[in-house]
Design a protein around this motif. Structure first.
Motif, short mmCIF file in Angstrom:
data_model
loop_
_atom_site.label_atom_id
_atom_site.label_comp_id
_atom_site.label_asym_id
_atom_site.label_seq_id
_atom_site.Cartn_x
_atom_site.Cartn_y
_atom_site.Cartn_z
N HIS A 34 1.51 8.94 -2.42
CA HIS A 34 0.42 8.70 -1.48
C HIS A 34 -0.79 9.55 -1.84
CE1 HIS A 34 3.55 6.73 0.73
NE2 HIS A 34 4.22 7.86 0.83
N ARG A 88 -3.90 5.72 0.02
CA ARG A 88 -3.60 4.79 -1.08
C ARG A 88 -2.17 5.07 -1.50
NH1 ARG A 88 -6.98 5.89 -6.12
NH2 ARG A 88 -5.39 7.45 -6.49
N THR A 89 -1.31 4.07 -1.41
CA THR A 89 0.11 4.26 -1.72
C THR A 89 0.50 3.42 -2.92
OG1 THR A 89 0.64 4.68 0.60
CG2 THR A 89 2.46 4.01 -0.82
N VAL A 96 -0.04 -1.29 -5.17
CA VAL A 96 -0.95 -0.36 -4.53
C VAL A 96 -1.43 -0.94 -3.20
CG1 VAL A 96 -3.14 0.89 -4.72
CG2 VAL A 96 -1.71 0.55 -6.75
N THR A 97 -1.31 -0.14 -2.15
CA THR A 97 -1.72 -0.55 -0.81
C THR A 97 -2.67 0.49 -0.22
OG1 THR A 97 0.43 -1.59 -0.48
CG2 THR A 97 -0.89 -1.21 1.48
N TYR A 98 -3.74 0.00 0.41
CA TYR A 98 -4.68 0.87 1.10
C TYR A 98 -4.62 0.60 2.59
CZ TYR A 98 -7.20 2.68 -2.94
OH TYR A 98 -7.54 3.34 -4.08
N SER A 100 -6.22 2.72 6.42
CA SER A 100 -7.05 3.85 6.85
C SER A 100 -7.07 3.98 8.37
CB SER A 100 -8.47 3.72 6.30
OG SER A 100 -9.10 2.56 6.80
N SER A 116 -10.61 -0.81 6.07
CA SER A 116 -10.07 -0.01 4.98
C SER A 116 -10.77 -0.33 3.67
CB SER A 116 -8.56 -0.25 4.84
OG SER A 116 -7.88 0.25 5.96
N TYR A 120 -12.81 2.40 1.47
CA TYR A 120 -12.46 2.65 0.06
C TYR A 120 -13.67 2.43 -0.84
CZ TYR A 120 -10.80 1.62 -4.63
OH TYR A 120 -10.65 1.59 -5.99
N VAL A 135 -4.81 -4.50 -5.82
CA VAL A 135 -4.83 -3.63 -4.65
C VAL A 135 -4.81 -4.49 -3.40
CG1 VAL A 135 -6.17 -1.93 -3.38
CG2 VAL A 135 -6.11 -1.82 -5.86
N PHE A 137 -5.27 -4.41 0.72
CA PHE A 137 -5.76 -3.68 1.88
C PHE A 137 -5.03 -4.23 3.09
CE2 PHE A 137 -9.00 -3.32 -1.30
CZ PHE A 137 -9.41 -2.01 -1.19
#
Length: 144
Positions: A34, A88-89, A96-98, A100, A116, A120, A135, A137
């Motif tokens: 993370h 950001r994981t 990859v996942t964002y 917020s 999010s 970003y 990516v 979101f």
């Protein structure tokens, strides 16, 4: 980071509350690496900090640790600053996942996937408004 903030009982209590918030993000995001970014909007201007969580949270009293600085910026929200916490994981499958949260008074308010994306893409030193391949979101969940 002011020495008075670090050593005062109130400052230490706020830092611990913000470490609790950072830990909640790590638990919510699940397995993986993370990368957290906090963008703080305070009367003195914009500050940004980043850290990576890969294991146990370090010593909360080390002001040179990036995670502690992230928590310090979040603690500032208890004194009138506003912040956006972006996680950001990278999961074990390489995705990859964002997600917020808007943070005010050390309370994290989940953001939508669109919010999010904006958090970003737009920062003090970046404008990445083109879609980012690979990516995803997502809407952020509420934190415990």
């Amino acid at each position: 980071m002011s020495t008075e903030f670090q050593t005062s009982p109130h400052g230490r209590m706020l830092a611990r509350r913000s470490m609790t918030l950072v830990r909640a993000v790590g638990r919510t995001a699940g397995e993986g690496l993370h990368h957290l970014t906090v963008i703080s909007l305070a009367p003195r201007g914009v500050a940004e900090a980043e850290c990576v969580i890969t294991g146990p949270v370090p010593n909360e009293d080390d002001p040179t640790d990036p995670l502690v600085y992230v928590a310090y910026l979040l603690a500032g929200t208890a004194m009138g600053a506003k912040a956006m916490l972006v996680a950001r994981t990278l999961d074990p499958q390489g995705e990859v996942t964002y997600r917020s949260w808007a943070v005010s008074d050390l309370v994290a308010h989940p953001a939508t996937a669109e919010e999010s994306f904006i958090a970003y893409c737009l920062g003090e030193n970046r404008d990445l408004t083109d879609p980012v391949p690979g990516v995803t979101f997502v809407d952020a969940p509420a934190l415990d």
